[in-house]
Design a protein around this motif. Sequence first.
Motif, PDB file in Angstrom:
ATOM      1  N   THR A  96     -20.943  19.529 164.172  1.00 41.04           N
ATOM      2  CA  THR A  96     -21.608  20.726 163.658  1.00 41.04           C
ATOM      3  C   THR A  96     -20.592  21.594 162.937  1.00 41.04           C
ATOM      4  OG1 THR A  96     -21.153  22.042 165.658  1.00 41.04           O
ATOM      5  CG2 THR A  96     -23.193  20.764 165.638  1.00 41.04           C
ATOM      6  N   LEU A  97     -21.096  22.572 162.209  1.00 40.73           N
ATOM      7  CA  LEU A  97     -20.215  23.581 161.637  1.00 40.73           C
ATOM      8  C   LEU A  97     -19.597  24.427 162.737  1.00 40.73           C
ATOM      9  CD1 LEU A  97     -22.508  24.837 158.728  1.00 40.73           C
ATOM     10  CD2 LEU A  97     -20.465  23.432 158.478  1.00 40.73           C
ATOM     11  N   LEU A  98     -20.368  24.732 163.754  1.00 37.89           N
ATOM     12  CA  LEU A  98     -19.901  25.575 164.848  1.00 37.89           C
ATOM     13  C   LEU A  98     -18.828  24.874 165.659  1.00 37.89           C
ATOM     14  CD1 LEU A  98     -22.783  26.905 164.296  1.00 37.89           C
ATOM     15  CD2 LEU A  98     -22.644  27.659 166.668  1.00 37.89           C
ATOM     16  N   SER A  99     -17.835  25.639 166.036  1.00 43.33           N
ATOM     17  CA  SER A  99     -16.821  25.123 166.931  1.00 43.33           C
ATOM     18  C   SER A  99     -17.415  24.882 168.314  1.00 43.33           C
ATOM     19  CB  SER A  99     -15.674  26.140 167.061  1.00 43.33           C
ATOM     20  OG  SER A  99     -14.881  25.861 168.200  1.00 43.33           O
ATOM     21  N   PRO A 100     -17.061  23.775 168.980  1.00 44.35           N
ATOM     22  CA  PRO A 100     -17.548  23.542 170.341  1.00 44.35           C
ATOM     23  C   PRO A 100     -16.979  24.527 171.357  1.00 44.35           C
ATOM     24  CG  PRO A 100     -15.971  21.849 169.712  1.00 44.35           C
ATOM     25  CD  PRO A 100     -16.256  22.646 168.475  1.00 44.35           C
ATOM     26  N   ALA A 101     -16.046  25.369 170.903  1.00 43.60           N
ATOM     27  CA  ALA A 101     -15.559  26.424 171.792  1.00 43.60           C
ATOM     28  C   ALA A 101     -16.551  27.577 171.901  1.00 43.60           C
ATOM     29  CB  ALA A 101     -14.208  26.952 171.286  1.00 43.60           C
ATOM     30  N   THR A 102     -17.591  27.583 171.067  1.00 43.75           N
ATOM     31  CA  THR A 102     -18.607  28.621 171.121  1.00 43.75           C
ATOM     32  C   THR A 102     -19.403  28.487 172.420  1.00 43.75           C
ATOM     33  OG1 THR A 102     -18.808  28.444 168.716  1.00 43.75           O
ATOM     34  CG2 THR A 102     -20.528  29.664 169.873  1.00 43.75           C
ATOM     35  N   PRO A 103     -19.569  29.567 173.178  1.00 43.11           N
ATOM     36  CA  PRO A 103     -20.304  29.474 174.441  1.00 43.11           C
ATOM     37  C   PRO A 103     -21.691  28.876 174.247  1.00 43.11           C
ATOM     38  CG  PRO A 103     -19.241  31.617 174.224  1.00 43.11           C
ATOM     39  CD  PRO A 103     -19.087  30.930 172.901  1.00 43.11           C
ATOM     40  N   ASP A 104     -22.072  27.970 175.161  1.00 49.74           N
ATOM     41  CA  ASP A 104     -23.378  27.326 175.137  1.00 49.74           C
ATOM     42  C   ASP A 104     -23.551  26.420 173.916  1.00 49.74           C
ATOM     43  OD1 ASP A 104     -25.824  26.795 176.398  1.00 49.74           O
ATOM     44  OD2 ASP A 104     -26.891  28.180 175.081  1.00 49.74           O
ATOM     45  N   TRP A 105     -22.433  26.023 173.296  1.00 54.89           N
ATOM     46  CA  TRP A 105     -22.527  25.014 172.242  1.00 54.89           C
ATOM     47  C   TRP A 105     -22.995  23.712 172.872  1.00 54.89           C
ATOM     48  CZ3 TRP A 105     -20.498  20.164 171.653  1.00 54.89           C
ATOM     49  CH2 TRP A 105     -20.589  19.578 170.391  1.00 54.89           C
ATOM     50  N   GLY A 106     -23.750  22.932 172.100  1.00 51.46           N
ATOM     51  CA  GLY A 106     -24.191  21.632 172.591  1.00 51.46           C
ATOM     52  C   GLY A 106     -24.419  20.679 171.441  1.00 51.46           C
ATOM     53  N   GLU A 107     -24.376  19.386 171.720  1.00 48.15           N
ATOM     54  CA  GLU A 107     -24.562  18.384 170.682  1.00 48.15           C
ATOM     55  C   GLU A 107     -25.970  18.421 170.102  1.00 48.15           C
ATOM     56  OE1 GLU A 107     -23.416  14.589 172.159  1.00 48.15           O
ATOM     57  OE2 GLU A 107     -21.286  15.113 172.301  1.00 48.15           O
TER      58      GLU A 107
END
Length: 603
Positions: free
Chosen positions: A364-375
């Motif tokens: 994703t564009l979002l970093s997986p360090a973002t809280p509640d990030w998910g695949e």
Amino acid sequence: MSVSTPRPIQSWLRLAAVATAGALLLAGCNLFGNGGAGVEDDDEDGGGTAAQAQGGHITVQVTNFAHIDPQSITFGMWLVQMGLLEGLVLQTPDGTDVRPGMAQDWDVSDDGLTYTFHLREANWSNGEPVTAEDFIWSYQRLLDPARGTGGIATGDSSYQANLGILNAAEYNAGIVDDFDEVGIRALDEATLEFTLAAPNPGFIMGLTYPSMLPLNPDAVEGDDSWQQPENWVGNGPYNLVDWVSNSSMRLERNPEYWDNENVALDSIDVQLIEQGSITTTVPYESGEVDIQALAEPAEVTRFINDPDLSEHLILLENSGTTYVTPLHSENTILQDQEVRTALNLGLGREQIAGISELTEPAATLLSPATPDWGEDLATHEQMWGDEAVAEAQRLLAEAGYPDGEGFPNLTLLAGADFPQLDAIVDTWQTNLGIDVTKDVVEVGVYVDRRYDTHDEDYFGLWYGSFSGISTWPYQVQQLWDPNMTREAGLDIDSYAELLEVQSDESLSSSERTETVEQIRHDGTEPLAREFAERVLDAQETVDENEQQEILRDAAAIRERTELFLPVVWNSMYYIAQPHVQGLELRAQADRYYFKDLWVDEDA
């Protein structure tokens, strides 16, 4: 949801933002928590931890710059942020919270619209007091319509419109012509009040962006000579005492700084390194440099594998995203969603990431360090691998280009040469059978080309990378923001019209702004418009959990536009000599504050 007509222009103005690093919502903090929440410092005023180890000198490396006006986009604004000027609040060393700066505390109204900051007794480096009126003067200068609205190119205004200050974006755009109508005022010499147009749980963190730093009015009025050492007046922990253009700077401790007793280092030498240049670690390993970024993959690998040198490494994981996005060309192939999908799935992300210790394949564009990030945020269940490539090949064939046959030569535009560029070229050639040509140009030319319109012979994508704080408002409202996304989704005719309107000097600022907004709304792709609408929805709630849920939904919609194709997530490695203490990297582009560092010669 109906998206047939645009919302009022004032709502969209709040979405304008720059694409360099900024800061918004605090992960894990109360929505409208009062000043000092979460701060863990050795003194009650939120100062550093360095008083026990005063003295010492270090040499650091930073990217070169032409000026240090924090109200204009340049690498210099980050150097200023590191210690020459200080705003109302600072980030904590890990970047997850804020701590008091010029404001010793603050209050927030129950409706989340009014923030009142109480300034501490503090002086400028010339001994004069820092007052609330100094902040007012600075913000009026920042928002002056003559400076232009916020942008991402060098020299653009650094104002972050998504702070949501009442009428600030409207004043900056020329729609409101009286600064008294902007939601910033001095209640007295030591009290500064902000009124927001809508609740914004990220407002306080947003104040840590360089554009919100105060300037000394008497020093700055006039020409740019105020940035020279002999004329410098600051309120930060360090003063500028020497500057050799394109070479070096020297900073020395500011005796007038309010928290001077908690500033450890006596002086700092700054080596200015050209962007994109290949840096060597020889000066570091010989002890001439104390802190530097480690950007060459071979050097990263060498340090990781060396038992002694590995102790020098400091890692900030997944701090940025590398991506590609279509250029606006009269060749309209990339306006076909299925073609963009084929390019997305045909990227050999694993192979691209595998060339460097600094990267991981990006789903994703979002970093997986973002809280509640998910695949589940990813556009496709498999973003790389054999299944993804097979689907990409099928879609490309359905679009009329089996095995890439007949597909025009694709251009990959970049402002510097990176190893990932060759890997992108190779994987698209291998997986899809299409020919790709790199166009690596000087940064200024790169910026012009990526925002220009092109004829059929210049067709492709531009390569970029963003880094910033891993919070939902930052990752959704700031990076690849609604205006940028809607413009990326414009057809070539609408985009050409937008450029024409933006350069039309016969229009008033308000007419230009309203016309540009109408073009963004009417001419963009439906998903890009839906994404922007959802971001506005997030601004209409005062509930943090609800806002995060809406922004998460918006992020997933943005991924589905496939206007920005994530390539790899970038990690940041720094190296620091063992005697340097207190260094912790933050996702914002300044990385760390000089105030937090000290030297332990016994380490």
